[in-house]
Design a protein around this motif. Structure first.
Motif, PDB file in Angstrom:
ATOM      1  N   VAL A   1      -2.318   5.410  12.893  1.00  0.00           N
ATOM      2  CA  VAL A   1      -1.855   5.985  11.623  1.00  0.00           C
ATOM      3  C   VAL A   1      -1.340   4.903  10.666  1.00  0.00           C
ATOM      4  N   PRO A   2      -0.457   4.010  11.098  1.00  0.00           N
ATOM      5  CA  PRO A   2      -0.053   2.936  10.171  1.00  0.00           C
ATOM      6  C   PRO A   2      -1.205   2.002   9.789  1.00  0.00           C
TER       7      PRO A   2
ATOM      8  N   LEU B   1       1.801  -8.014  -0.284  1.00  0.00           N
ATOM      9  CA  LEU B   1       2.877  -7.188   0.279  1.00  0.00           C
ATOM     10  C   LEU B   1       2.328  -6.163   1.271  1.00  0.00           C
ATOM     11  N   VAL B   2       1.212  -5.543   0.933  1.00  0.00           N
ATOM     12  CA  VAL B   2       0.594  -4.557   1.829  1.00  0.00           C
ATOM     13  C   VAL B   2       0.096  -5.231   3.101  1.00  0.00           C
ATOM     14  N   LEU B   3      -0.439  -6.446   2.976  1.00  0.00           N
ATOM     15  CA  LEU B   3      -0.954  -7.143   4.163  1.00  0.00           C
ATOM     16  C   LEU B   3       0.160  -7.683   5.058  1.00  0.00           C
ATOM     17  N   LEU B   4       1.216  -8.227   4.457  1.00  0.00           N
ATOM     18  CA  LEU B   4       2.287  -8.828   5.253  1.00  0.00           C
ATOM     19  C   LEU B   4       3.226  -7.793   5.882  1.00  0.00           C
ATOM     20  N   PHE B   5       3.495  -6.734   5.155  1.00  0.00           N
ATOM     21  CA  PHE B   5       4.388  -5.677   5.641  1.00  0.00           C
ATOM     22  C   PHE B   5       3.622  -4.359   5.588  1.00  0.00           C
TER      23      PHE B   5
ATOM     24  N   SER C   1       2.631  -0.551   2.298  1.00  0.00           N
ATOM     25  CA  SER C   1       1.713   0.544   1.983  1.00  0.00           C
ATOM     26  C   SER C   1       2.438   1.709   1.334  1.00  0.00           C
ATOM     27  N   ILE C   2       3.555   2.069   1.901  1.00  0.00           N
ATOM     28  CA  ILE C   2       4.323   3.180   1.327  1.00  0.00           C
ATOM     29  C   ILE C   2       4.842   2.811  -0.057  1.00  0.00           C
TER      30      ILE C   2
END
Length: 116
Positions: free
Chosen positions: A9-10, A40-44, A49-50
């Motif tokens: 899911v994540p 930011l989406v790739l690292l965290f 994503s949220i």
């Protein structure tokens, strides 16, 4: 099974957010530049994503036609609504023109050669 879902899911959320981020127009990105959002989406993955889904992209109302696929077909502004060929007068007119053109191209009875 639950362990797999806790991983998938994540991951799916991160993939969706990353693709949404890189495919969004630059003028629709809010707060920070698009490359920073992608990093930011790739690292965290979860937090990034949220954050992207909540704050990173300008969201348009469904009826305004600001980016959703369905709204472009429902509004009557810049794009015309799709019409079936048998309901489209321009298409029917072009068929009649083709039929008349084919009639003109066929040789008549007096023009046929042969013994007779």
């Amino acid at each position: 099974m639950l362990r797999v879902l806790m991983f998938l899911v994540p991951l799916a959320l991160s993939v969706y957010a990353f693709i949404d981020c890189i495919s969004t127009k630059d003028e629709d990105v809010r707060h920070i530049p698009k490359p920073l959002w992608a990093i930011l989406v790739l690292l965290f993955p979860l937090v990034g994503s949220i954050s992207w889904l909540i704050a990173g992209k300008k969201r348009h109302p469904a009826g305004s036609g600001g980016g959703s696929i369905g709204s472009a077909w429902n509004r009557g502004g810049a794009r015309r609504q799709w019409v079936a060929p048998d309901d489209n007068p321009e298409f029917l007119k072009s068929l009649n023109e083709d039929k008349d053109k084919d009639k003109d191209d066929k040789p008549g009875d007096g023009e046929r050669g042969g013994a007779g």
